[in-house]
Design an enzyme around this catalytic site. Structure first.
Site, PDB file in Angstrom:
ATOM      1  N   HIS A  57      -8.639 -11.819   4.230  1.00  0.00           N
ATOM      2  CA  HIS A  57      -8.452 -10.389   4.535  1.00  0.00           C
ATOM      3  C   HIS A  57      -8.545 -10.154   6.035  1.00  0.00           C
ATOM      4  CE1 HIS A  57      -9.026  -5.977   3.312  1.00  0.00           C
ATOM      5  NE2 HIS A  57      -9.053  -5.981   4.646  1.00  0.00           N
TER       6      HIS A  57
ATOM      7  N   HIS B  10      -6.164  -8.204   9.634  1.00  0.00           N
ATOM      8  CA  HIS B  10      -5.102  -7.284  10.071  1.00  0.00           C
ATOM      9  C   HIS B  10      -4.561  -7.794  11.405  1.00  0.00           C
ATOM     10  CE1 HIS B  10      -6.070  -3.974   7.166  1.00  0.00           C
ATOM     11  NE2 HIS B  10      -7.218  -4.634   7.154  1.00  0.00           N
TER      12      HIS B  10
ATOM     13  N   GLN C 286      -1.480   1.906   5.217  1.00  0.00           N
ATOM     14  CA  GLN C 286      -2.768   2.300   5.797  1.00  0.00           C
ATOM     15  C   GLN C 286      -3.120   3.756   5.503  1.00  0.00           C
ATOM     16  OE1 GLN C 286      -5.313   0.686   8.332  1.00  0.00           O
ATOM     17  NE2 GLN C 286      -6.126   2.380   7.121  1.00  0.00           N
TER      18      GLN C 286
ATOM     19  N   HIS D  56      -7.076  -2.330  -0.642  1.00  0.00           N
ATOM     20  CA  HIS D  56      -8.287  -1.786  -0.013  1.00  0.00           C
ATOM     21  C   HIS D  56      -8.847  -0.777  -1.014  1.00  0.00           C
ATOM     22  CE1 HIS D  56      -6.735  -3.557   3.643  1.00  0.00           C
ATOM     23  NE2 HIS D  56      -7.747  -3.119   4.358  1.00  0.00           N
TER      24      HIS D  56
ATOM     25  N   GLU E 129     -13.256   1.846  -0.250  1.00  0.00           N
ATOM     26  CA  GLU E 129     -13.957   1.566   1.011  1.00  0.00           C
ATOM     27  C   GLU E 129     -14.532   2.884   1.539  1.00  0.00           C
ATOM     28  OE1 GLU E 129     -11.667  -0.015   4.266  1.00  0.00           O
ATOM     29  OE2 GLU E 129     -13.437  -0.636   5.377  1.00  0.00           O
TER      30      GLU E 129
ATOM     31  N   ASP F  13     -11.797  -9.801   8.465  1.00  0.00           N
ATOM     32  CA  ASP F  13     -11.178  -8.478   8.571  1.00  0.00           C
ATOM     33  C   ASP F  13     -10.718  -8.234  10.005  1.00  0.00           C
ATOM     34  OD1 ASP F  13     -10.250  -5.962   7.956  1.00  0.00           O
ATOM     35  OD2 ASP F  13     -12.122  -5.174   7.170  1.00  0.00           O
TER      36      ASP F  13
HETATM   37 ZN   LIG Z   1      -8.758  -4.298   5.841  1.00  0.00          ZN
END
Ligand SMILES: [Zn+2]
Length: 395
Positions: free
Chosen positions: A56, A58, A149, A207, A210, A306
């Site tokens: 995981h 980005h 996102q 996701h 969260e 992450d």
């Molecule tokens: Zn993430």
């Protein structure tokens, strides 16, 4: 091709001698029974493991912490700052930062990366899809998650952009149900994600929940979709921090569903250690998913780094052992067996999204990490760079 003898090295649960020649593991024997051949490299002690895997991250936003500084340190400001800078990015800029970050991962022993890519930023999608052959040349695998996102149902056009990212070459269907406008729309976004994945034969990586909000209940929907569609082993739920704040009876129900469904939970301790609990005045909740309860029930848990110096998390060097180190603190996994499990996760459960960990056995390709210690606690203490072998060659 070179030949190398590892003497008295840990491999799995055993301490053995390992000879690598012509790029493969040629021989595994009892410790201190093989003698080095003339001209052969000879390494003693330590631990041989598969390479690490990052489940995981980005890459599209990595190394932007200076250009999009997060003054409040909150998740909400991170999303806003990324949305503000994303339209000005170029393919070259995203490629350069992503390649630099991937090389950072490799330098710490990680050869597989699953990166989310924001589907509202077509430049980022194009850049990361085009990066796959570059990483293959480095001996690395790159999987891309089409990650909306800012949701797919909040505004017109976002669902189209999300589908376009799959058409453009993303491998995995992403979603962010807790960020949709309502709980119902969050679950509707999950149905769309599972529909798309099922129709295209793709995996799902969400996701999920969260937030510190204990009423964020999308993980159970993910589990139900996974069971109903027989997609066990193909679905990952990332973060799942709301589980920390669930009432215990509900958490127990959800943990059981996670196990039944075969959904893997990926926890991201670096980001969530700074992002959660931001609405608490005190006591401030840790806001972390229930790793020990998931382990005890038999669930698969991965550990992601992450962010790497991005609008959400300003630190990080792409060393997954740092994420493990913080998890030991954050999830209170400081027992010896718990630390061993946390370290092992980086090279066993973390490979699950990629089809499982490479096997180190006689006749197998010698792509692996050599660590200077054979003790997980000491590796967490010192967090050294491993020596990385790709087909028997130091890289
Ligand atoms: Zn993430």
């Amino acid at each position: 091709m070179s030949s190398c003898l590892f003497s008295n090295v840990r491999l799995g649960e055993d301490t053995v001698d390992v000879r690598v020649s012509n790029g493969v593991i040629a021989k595994i024997a009892s410790a201190k029974t093989l003698a080095a051949l003339p001209g052969e490299d000879h390494i003693q002690d330590g631990w041989l493991t598969p390479p690490l895997a990052e489940p995981h991250c980005h890459l599209d936003a990595a190394l932007l912490a200076d250009r999009a500084p997060n003054h409040s340190g909150t998740l909400v400001e991170g999303i806003a700052n990324w949305a503000a800078i994303a339209p000005s990015l170029t393919v070259q800029d995203v490629r350069d930062r992503a390649l630099t970050t991937a090389k950072m991962y490799k330098s710490w022993g990680c050869l597989r990366i699953r990166s989310h890519v924001d589907t509202e930023c077509p430049v980022a999608v194009e850049a990361l899809v085009s990066l796959k052959p570059d990483l293959a040349e480095l001996g690395m695998d790159l999987q891309l998650v089409a990650f909306p996102q800012r949701g797919i149902l909040r505004a017109p056009g976002r669902q189209d952009a999300w589908r376009a990212a799959i058409d453009a070459g993303c491998d995995v269907v992403g979603a962010i149900p807790h960020y949709e406008r309502t709980h119902d729309e969050g679950n509707a976004s999950l149905k769309l994600a599972f529909d798309l994945a099922e129709a295209r034969g793709l995996m799902v990586d969400v996701h999920c929940d969260e937030t510190d909000d204990p009423s964020s209940r999308h993980l159970e929907r993910m589990c139900a979709e996974t069971i109903d569609r027989a997609m066990a082993g193909r679905v990952v739920a990332g973060h799942c921090t709301a589980m920390h704040s669930y009432p215990n009876p509900h958490a127990a129900k959800v943990v059981a569903l996670v196990v039944e469904s075969g959904v893997q939970i990926v926890t991201n301790p670096l980001d969530n250690s700074v992002l959660q609990g931001r609405y608490d005045n005190g006591p401030v909740r840790r806001g972390h998913t229930r790793v020990k309860a998931l382990w005890a029930a038999g669930a698969s848990v991965g550990i992601g780094h992450d962010s790497v110096q991005d609008p959400w998390y300003p630190l990080g060097t792409a060393n997954l052992v740092d994420a493990a180190y913080v998890l030991v603190h954050y999830a209170q996994c400081s027992g010896l067996a718990e630390m061993e499990r946390v370290f092992r996760t980086l090279w066993d459960e973390n490979h699950r999204p990629f089809g499982g960990a490479p096997v180190l056995a006689e006749g197998k390709v010698a792509t692996m990490c050599w660590w200077p210690q054979s003790d997980a606690r000491m590796l967490l203490v010192h967090r050294p760079r491993p020596t990385i072998y790709i087909a028997g060659e130091v890289t």
